[in-house]
Write a protein that holds these residues in place. Structure first.
Motif, mmCIF file in Angstrom:
data_model
loop_
_atom_site.group_PDB
_atom_site.id
_atom_site.type_symbol
_atom_site.label_atom_id
_atom_site.label_comp_id
_atom_site.label_asym_id
_atom_site.label_seq_id
_atom_site.Cartn_x
_atom_site.Cartn_y
_atom_site.Cartn_z
ATOM 1 N N HIS A 149 0.822 -1.213 0.000
ATOM 2 C CA HIS A 149 0.000 0.000 0.000
ATOM 3 C C HIS A 149 0.863 1.273 0.000
ATOM 4 O O HIS A 149 0.361 2.353 -0.322
ATOM 5 N N TRP A 150 2.129 1.159 0.390
ATOM 6 C CA TRP A 150 2.956 2.369 0.542
ATOM 7 C C TRP A 150 3.544 2.852 -0.774
ATOM 8 O O TRP A 150 4.216 3.873 -0.819
ATOM 9 N N PHE A 151 3.326 2.109 -1.868
ATOM 10 C CA PHE A 151 3.959 2.453 -3.137
ATOM 11 C C PHE A 151 2.941 2.349 -4.278
ATOM 12 O O PHE A 151 2.153 1.392 -4.328
ATOM 13 N N ARG A 152 2.979 3.305 -5.179
ATOM 14 C CA ARG A 152 2.149 3.216 -6.391
ATOM 15 C C ARG A 152 2.684 2.119 -7.302
ATOM 16 O O ARG A 152 1.931 1.293 -7.819
ATOM 17 N N VAL A 153 3.993 2.140 -7.525
ATOM 18 C CA VAL A 153 4.687 1.093 -8.258
ATOM 19 C C VAL A 153 5.788 0.572 -7.340
ATOM 20 O O VAL A 153 6.590 1.355 -6.831
ATOM 21 N N LEU A 154 5.822 -0.730 -7.113
ATOM 22 C CA LEU A 154 6.769 -1.293 -6.151
ATOM 23 C C LEU A 154 8.204 -1.066 -6.626
ATOM 24 O O LEU A 154 8.574 -1.503 -7.717
ATOM 25 N N PRO A 155 9.025 -0.373 -5.826
ATOM 26 C CA PRO A 155 10.417 -0.120 -6.225
ATOM 27 C C PRO A 155 11.296 -1.338 -5.927
ATOM 28 O O PRO A 155 11.635 -1.617 -4.784
ATOM 29 N N GLN A 156 11.651 -2.061 -6.963
ATOM 30 C CA GLN A 156 12.519 -3.227 -6.783
ATOM 31 C C GLN A 156 13.965 -2.845 -7.086
ATOM 32 O O GLN A 156 14.207 -1.987 -7.930
ATOM 33 N N PRO A 157 14.948 -3.442 -6.386
ATOM 34 C CA PRO A 157 14.816 -4.522 -5.405
ATOM 35 C C PRO A 157 14.522 -4.044 -3.988
ATOM 36 O O PRO A 157 14.465 -4.852 -3.062
ATOM 37 N N PHE A 158 14.358 -2.733 -3.785
ATOM 38 C CA PHE A 158 14.168 -2.213 -2.442
ATOM 39 C C PHE A 158 12.985 -2.869 -1.730
ATOM 40 O O PHE A 158 13.054 -3.193 -0.543
ATOM 41 N N PHE A 159 11.886 -3.099 -2.457
ATOM 42 C CA PHE A 159 10.656 -3.545 -1.811
ATOM 43 C C PHE A 159 10.817 -4.900 -1.136
ATOM 44 O O PHE A 159 10.317 -5.107 -0.015
ATOM 45 N N ASP A 160 11.501 -5.843 -1.765
ATOM 46 C CA ASP A 160 11.674 -7.156 -1.150
ATOM 47 C C ASP A 160 12.415 -7.042 0.177
ATOM 48 O O ASP A 160 12.048 -7.686 1.173
ATOM 49 N N GLY A 161 13.458 -6.226 0.215
ATOM 50 C CA GLY A 161 14.177 -6.011 1.467
ATOM 51 C C GLY A 161 13.322 -5.317 2.503
ATOM 52 O O GLY A 161 13.396 -5.626 3.698
ATOM 53 N N TYR A 162 12.498 -4.369 2.042
ATOM 54 C CA TYR A 162 11.601 -3.652 2.951
ATOM 55 C C TYR A 162 10.666 -4.641 3.645
ATOM 56 O O TYR A 162 10.470 -4.585 4.868
ATOM 57 N N VAL A 163 10.087 -5.560 2.888
ATOM 58 C CA VAL A 163 9.151 -6.536 3.456
ATOM 59 C C VAL A 163 9.856 -7.440 4.458
ATOM 60 O O VAL A 163 9.330 -7.709 5.551
#
Length: 259
Positions: A149-163
């Motif tokens: 929900h925090w991103f309009r388009v998931l910024p990869q690879p950052f998002f996987d680490g964020y999760v």
């Protein structure tokens, strides 16, 4: 990675170092961490020093537990402990409410504030309440769905680490601070905050809409709006060039002070 003790609790933070003018970055809720701000810190203009506090990961709980007031006291203690002179405090989402409370209660310690995709209250914020209920009734495996929900388009690879980092955060801490956030209302305090304030709004933010940004602009007497037209809830990562442009212009507009 430096760790200090504030009110008896171990607090981890990142620090770009140097003797530049300080900027303190505060992450949001739901297991967020200082990594959210690393790209922004790396992009700071010359003459600025970036510091980012961790609250959920790598740090102890505040002595009074996870709530907005306790996190604001932590910021004030952090400023005093490191001897920072009039830092600019930047808060994202929940961290933006902590920033507002820090400014309201410890205004003489600050040089300015930046409020990113946040608001002074949770009025008309059904998403935040729904996600809290989801977290309370589900296991940690739902964190990926919540984080999206925090991103309009998931910024990869950052998002996987964020999760993965969010999954490592204590669920009870996330629930407690979100419950405190829902109970906090800063609207009556805003007119007394005379600091320069930048209000950053993501046009595609499903939670913190323009209504929330407008409440900040109406209440803060020395505020300006930086609209991020192509961003969701996290413009520092979704539209970094637009964010940096507005943020750096704001930083350079703040008069330097040594007192």
């Amino acid at each position: 990675m430096p760790i200090i003790r504030l009110d008896g609790a171990r607090v981890h933070y990142t620090d770009s170092g140097g003797d530049g003018r300080p900027v303190i970055f505060l992450h949001g809720g739901f297991g967020s961490s200082s990594e959210l701000w690393q790209r922004t810190i790396d992009a700071l203009p010359a003459g600025w020093r970036g510091l980012a506090i961790d609250n959920f990961l790598r740090s102890d709980a505040p002595p009074d537990g996870y709530n907005i007031a306790a996190l604001a006291r932590r910021v004030a203690a952090f400023i005093d402990r490191l001897g920072l002179v009039r830092p600019v405090v930047v808060g994202h989402s929940m961290g933006g409410v902590v920033t507002q409370m820090t400014a309201a209660r410890y205004q003489d310690k600050l040089g300015g504030i930046t409020l990113v995709c946040t608001g002074p209250s949770m009025t008309n914020h059904s998403l935040g309440r729904a996600l809290l209920a989801q977290l309370e009734s589900s296991d940690i495996d739902t964190m990926r769905e919540i984080s999206a929900h925090w991103f309009r388009v998931l910024p990869q690879p950052f998002f996987d680490g964020y999760v993965e980092r969010a999954k490592a955060a204590p669920i009870s801490a996330m629930i407690d601070v979100q419950a405190s956030l829902i109970e906090t209302d800063m609207r009556a305090d805003l007119p007394d905050i005379a600091l320069p304030a930048l209000v950053v709004w993501g046009a595609h933010d499903a939670g913190r809409t323009m209504e929330h940004a407008q409440r900040l602009l109406d209440g803060l007497p020395n505020s300006r709006l930086a609209p991020m037209h192509d961003s969701g809830h996290s413009p520092m990562l979704e539209t970094p060039e637009a964010f940096d442009s507005a943020f750096h212009a704001f930083l350079t507009s703040i008069p330097e002070t040594n007192t």
